[in-house]
Design a protein around this motif. Structure first.
Motif, PDB file in Angstrom:
ATOM      1  N   ARG A 130       0.828  -1.200   0.000  1.00 23.37           N
ATOM      2  CA  ARG A 130       0.000   0.000   0.000  1.00 23.37           C
ATOM      3  C   ARG A 130       0.869   1.259   0.000  1.00 23.37           C
ATOM      4  O   ARG A 130       0.581   2.211  -0.718  1.00 23.37           O
ATOM      5  N   GLU A 131       1.905   1.246   0.816  1.00 20.03           N
ATOM      6  CA  GLU A 131       2.761   2.422   0.923  1.00 20.03           C
ATOM      7  C   GLU A 131       3.436   2.750  -0.408  1.00 20.03           C
ATOM      8  O   GLU A 131       3.573   3.922  -0.767  1.00 20.03           O
ATOM      9  N   MET A 132       3.885   1.725  -1.114  1.00 19.77           N
ATOM     10  CA  MET A 132       4.544   1.950  -2.401  1.00 19.77           C
ATOM     11  C   MET A 132       3.563   2.511  -3.420  1.00 19.77           C
ATOM     12  O   MET A 132       3.899   3.420  -4.175  1.00 19.77           O
ATOM     13  N   LEU A 133       2.344   1.987  -3.441  1.00 19.27           N
ATOM     14  CA  LEU A 133       1.332   2.490  -4.369  1.00 19.27           C
ATOM     15  C   LEU A 133       0.991   3.944  -4.034  1.00 19.27           C
ATOM     16  O   LEU A 133       0.930   4.790  -4.929  1.00 19.27           O
ATOM     17  N   VAL A 134       0.777   4.238  -2.773  1.00 21.07           N
ATOM     18  CA  VAL A 134       0.462   5.607  -2.352  1.00 21.07           C
ATOM     19  C   VAL A 134       1.579   6.560  -2.768  1.00 21.07           C
ATOM     20  O   VAL A 134       1.318   7.650  -3.291  1.00 21.07           O
ATOM     21  N   ALA A 135       2.825   6.140  -2.564  1.00 19.72           N
ATOM     22  CA  ALA A 135       3.962   6.992  -2.946  1.00 19.72           C
ATOM     23  C   ALA A 135       3.966   7.256  -4.448  1.00 19.72           C
ATOM     24  O   ALA A 135       4.235   8.388  -4.881  1.00 19.72           O
ATOM     25  N   GLU A 136       3.668   6.249  -5.241  1.00 18.36           N
ATOM     26  CA  GLU A 136       3.632   6.438  -6.702  1.00 18.36           C
ATOM     27  C   GLU A 136       2.485   7.355  -7.114  1.00 18.36           C
ATOM     28  O   GLU A 136       2.647   8.209  -7.985  1.00 18.36           O
ATOM     29  N   ILE A 137       1.322   7.185  -6.504  1.00 13.87           N
ATOM     30  CA  ILE A 137       0.191   8.059  -6.828  1.00 13.87           C
ATOM     31  C   ILE A 137       0.512   9.497  -6.435  1.00 13.87           C
ATOM     32  O   ILE A 137       0.238  10.436  -7.200  1.00 13.87           O
ATOM     33  N   GLU A 138       1.108   9.679  -5.261  1.00 13.93           N
ATOM     34  CA  GLU A 138       1.476  11.030  -4.817  1.00 13.93           C
ATOM     35  C   GLU A 138       2.449  11.694  -5.781  1.00 13.93           C
ATOM     36  O   GLU A 138       2.440  12.921  -5.936  1.00 13.93           O
ATOM     37  N   LYS A 139       3.270  10.904  -6.430  1.00 12.55           N
ATOM     38  CA  LYS A 139       4.242  11.436  -7.385  1.00 12.55           C
ATOM     39  C   LYS A 139       3.606  11.656  -8.760  1.00 12.55           C
ATOM     40  O   LYS A 139       3.864  12.674  -9.408  1.00 12.55           O
ATOM     41  N   ARG A 140       2.777  10.738  -9.191  1.00 13.68           N
ATOM     42  CA  ARG A 140       2.297  10.755 -10.567  1.00 13.68           C
ATOM     43  C   ARG A 140       1.003  11.567 -10.767  1.00 13.68           C
ATOM     44  O   ARG A 140       0.818  12.190 -11.806  1.00 13.68           O
ATOM     45  N   LEU A 141       0.113  11.557  -9.809  1.00  9.21           N
ATOM     46  CA  LEU A 141      -1.155  12.279  -9.952  1.00  9.21           C
ATOM     47  C   LEU A 141      -0.946  13.777 -10.202  1.00  9.21           C
ATOM     48  O   LEU A 141      -1.549  14.326 -11.134  1.00  9.21           O
ATOM     49  N   PRO A 142      -0.094  14.468  -9.427  1.00  8.29           N
ATOM     50  CA  PRO A 142       0.099  15.903  -9.714  1.00  8.29           C
ATOM     51  C   PRO A 142       0.631  16.167 -11.125  1.00  8.29           C
ATOM     52  O   PRO A 142       0.263  17.170 -11.749  1.00  8.29           O
ATOM     53  N   ALA A 143       1.462  15.278 -11.634  1.00  9.66           N
ATOM     54  CA  ALA A 143       1.980  15.456 -12.998  1.00  9.66           C
ATOM     55  C   ALA A 143       0.849  15.354 -14.019  1.00  9.66           C
ATOM     56  O   ALA A 143       0.787  16.146 -14.970  1.00  9.66           O
ATOM     57  N   TRP A 144      -0.057  14.390 -13.815  1.00 11.07           N
ATOM     58  CA  TRP A 144      -1.193  14.255 -14.737  1.00 11.07           C
ATOM     59  C   TRP A 144      -2.177  15.409 -14.572  1.00 11.07           C
ATOM     60  O   TRP A 144      -2.773  15.872 -15.546  1.00 11.07           O
ATOM     61  N   GLU A 145      -2.351  15.885 -13.343  1.00 11.21           N
ATOM     62  CA  GLU A 145      -3.227  17.045 -13.136  1.00 11.21           C
ATOM     63  C   GLU A 145      -2.673  18.261 -13.874  1.00 11.21           C
ATOM     64  O   GLU A 145      -3.422  19.001 -14.515  1.00 11.21           O
ATOM     65  N   LYS A 146      -1.372  18.458 -13.785  1.00 12.25           N
ATOM     66  CA  LYS A 146      -0.740  19.584 -14.477  1.00 12.25           C
ATOM     67  C   LYS A 146      -0.875  19.445 -15.994  1.00 12.25           C
ATOM     68  O   LYS A 146      -1.200  20.407 -16.684  1.00 12.25           O
ATOM     69  N   LYS A 147      -0.638  18.238 -16.487  1.00 14.08           N
ATOM     70  CA  LYS A 147      -0.693  18.004 -17.935  1.00 14.08           C
ATOM     71  C   LYS A 147      -2.106  18.198 -18.492  1.00 14.08           C
ATOM     72  O   LYS A 147      -2.275  18.748 -19.576  1.00 14.08           O
ATOM     73  N   THR A 148      -3.127  17.743 -17.747  1.00 21.99           N
ATOM     74  CA  THR A 148      -4.510  17.805 -18.234  1.00 21.99           C
ATOM     75  C   THR A 148      -5.251  19.064 -17.802  1.00 21.99           C
ATOM     76  O   THR A 148      -6.355  19.318 -18.283  1.00 21.99           O
ATOM     77  N   HIS A 149      -4.667  19.830 -16.878  1.00 22.10           N
ATOM     78  CA  HIS A 149      -5.323  21.000 -16.296  1.00 22.10           C
ATOM     79  C   HIS A 149      -6.604  20.615 -15.555  1.00 22.10           C
ATOM     80  O   HIS A 149      -7.558  21.398 -15.491  1.00 22.10           O
ATOM     81  N   LEU A 150      -6.611  19.412 -14.992  1.00 17.67           N
ATOM     82  CA  LEU A 150      -7.730  18.935 -14.195  1.00 17.67           C
ATOM     83  C   LEU A 150      -7.230  18.694 -12.781  1.00 17.67           C
ATOM     84  O   LEU A 150      -6.090  18.297 -12.586  1.00 17.67           O
ATOM     85  N   LYS A 151      -8.074  18.926 -11.789  1.00 17.78           N
ATOM     86  CA  LYS A 151      -7.669  18.760 -10.395  1.00 17.78           C
ATOM     87  C   LYS A 151      -8.744  17.980  -9.648  1.00 17.78           C
ATOM     88  O   LYS A 151      -9.914  18.372  -9.651  1.00 17.78           O
ATOM     89  N   CYS A 152      -8.326  16.886  -9.020  1.00 16.46           N
ATOM     90  CA  CYS A 152      -9.284  16.110  -8.240  1.00 16.46           C
ATOM     91  C   CYS A 152      -9.443  16.731  -6.854  1.00 16.46           C
ATOM     92  O   CYS A 152      -8.615  17.527  -6.414  1.00 16.46           O
ATOM     93  N   ASN A 153     -10.506  16.360  -6.176  1.00 13.16           N
ATOM     94  CA  ASN A 153     -10.783  16.868  -4.829  1.00 13.16           C
ATOM     95  C   ASN A 153     -10.380  15.845  -3.774  1.00 13.16           C
ATOM     96  O   ASN A 153     -11.063  15.677  -2.782  1.00 13.16           O
ATOM     97  N   GLY A 154      -9.294  15.157  -4.028  1.00 17.69           N
ATOM     98  CA  GLY A 154      -8.812  14.150  -3.100  1.00 17.69           C
ATOM     99  C   GLY A 154      -8.835  12.771  -3.726  1.00 17.69           C
ATOM    100  O   GLY A 154      -9.450  12.558  -4.770  1.00 17.69           O
ATOM    101  N   TRP A 155      -8.150  11.846  -3.076  1.00 15.85           N
ATOM    102  CA  TRP A 155      -8.083  10.483  -3.579  1.00 15.85           C
ATOM    103  C   TRP A 155      -7.750   9.532  -2.433  1.00 15.85           C
ATOM    104  O   TRP A 155      -7.242   9.959  -1.400  1.00 15.85           O
ATOM    105  N   GLN A 156      -8.079   8.270  -2.653  1.00 13.79           N
ATOM    106  CA  GLN A 156      -7.772   7.227  -1.679  1.00 13.79           C
ATOM    107  C   GLN A 156      -7.563   5.919  -2.422  1.00 13.79           C
ATOM    108  O   GLN A 156      -7.906   5.792  -3.602  1.00 13.79           O
ATOM    109  N   THR A 157      -7.008   4.958  -1.701  1.00 12.18           N
ATOM    110  CA  THR A 157      -6.877   3.608  -2.235  1.00 12.18           C
ATOM    111  C   THR A 157      -7.791   2.691  -1.450  1.00 12.18           C
ATOM    112  O   THR A 157      -8.094   2.947  -0.277  1.00 12.18           O
ATOM    113  N   LYS A 158      -8.246   1.654  -2.118  1.00 15.59           N
ATOM    114  CA  LYS A 158      -9.037   0.624  -1.447  1.00 15.59           C
ATOM    115  C   LYS A 158      -9.038  -0.618  -2.318  1.00 15.59           C
ATOM    116  O   LYS A 158      -8.712  -0.561  -3.508  1.00 15.59           O
TER     117      LYS A 158
END
Length: 105
Positions: free
Chosen positions: A1-29
């Motif tokens: 879980r920790e490794m996945l969370v770390a990857e999402i924390e790194k990759r999600l902002p890059a995709w948000e910047k690229k697409t100009h879209l911003k989510c209102n939070g995220w979680q894993t389950k």
């Protein structure tokens, strides 16, 4: 879980910047039949099984769910956005769907 969370924390902002879209939070389950989801409030959910897939599959799911913030359905506008941001998305989706979602202990 920790490794996945770390990857999402790194990759999600890059995709948000690229697409100009911003989510209102995220979680894993753990999800039994989906890789991710996006609720109407703009929160993204990522399946913990993504930890067992290549990074390109995680990128695809992040992009897939982010684009639902703009287009809710998998229509031609949605497909056009996928093509724009990840021209090889169909190959990655096939690779991702070849993984079997199994219950996690």
């Amino acid at each position: 879980r920790e490794m996945l969370v770390a990857e999402i924390e790194k990759r999600l902002p890059a995709w948000e910047k690229k697409t100009h879209l911003k989510c209102n939070g995220w979680q894993t389950k753990i999800m039994q039949n989906k890789w991710g989801s996006c609720n109407p409030a703009g929160k993204l959910w990522f399946n913990l099984h993504l930890a067992h897939t290549p990074i390109r599959c995680l990128d695809y799911v992040i992009l897939h769910e982010l684009l639902h913030l703009k287009v809710r359905h998998h229509n031609k506008d949605y497909i056009a956005l996928l093509d724009k941001y990840m021209p090889f998305w169909q190959e990655v989706r096939k690779e991702l769907n070849d993984f079997v979602l199994m219950p996690m202990k």
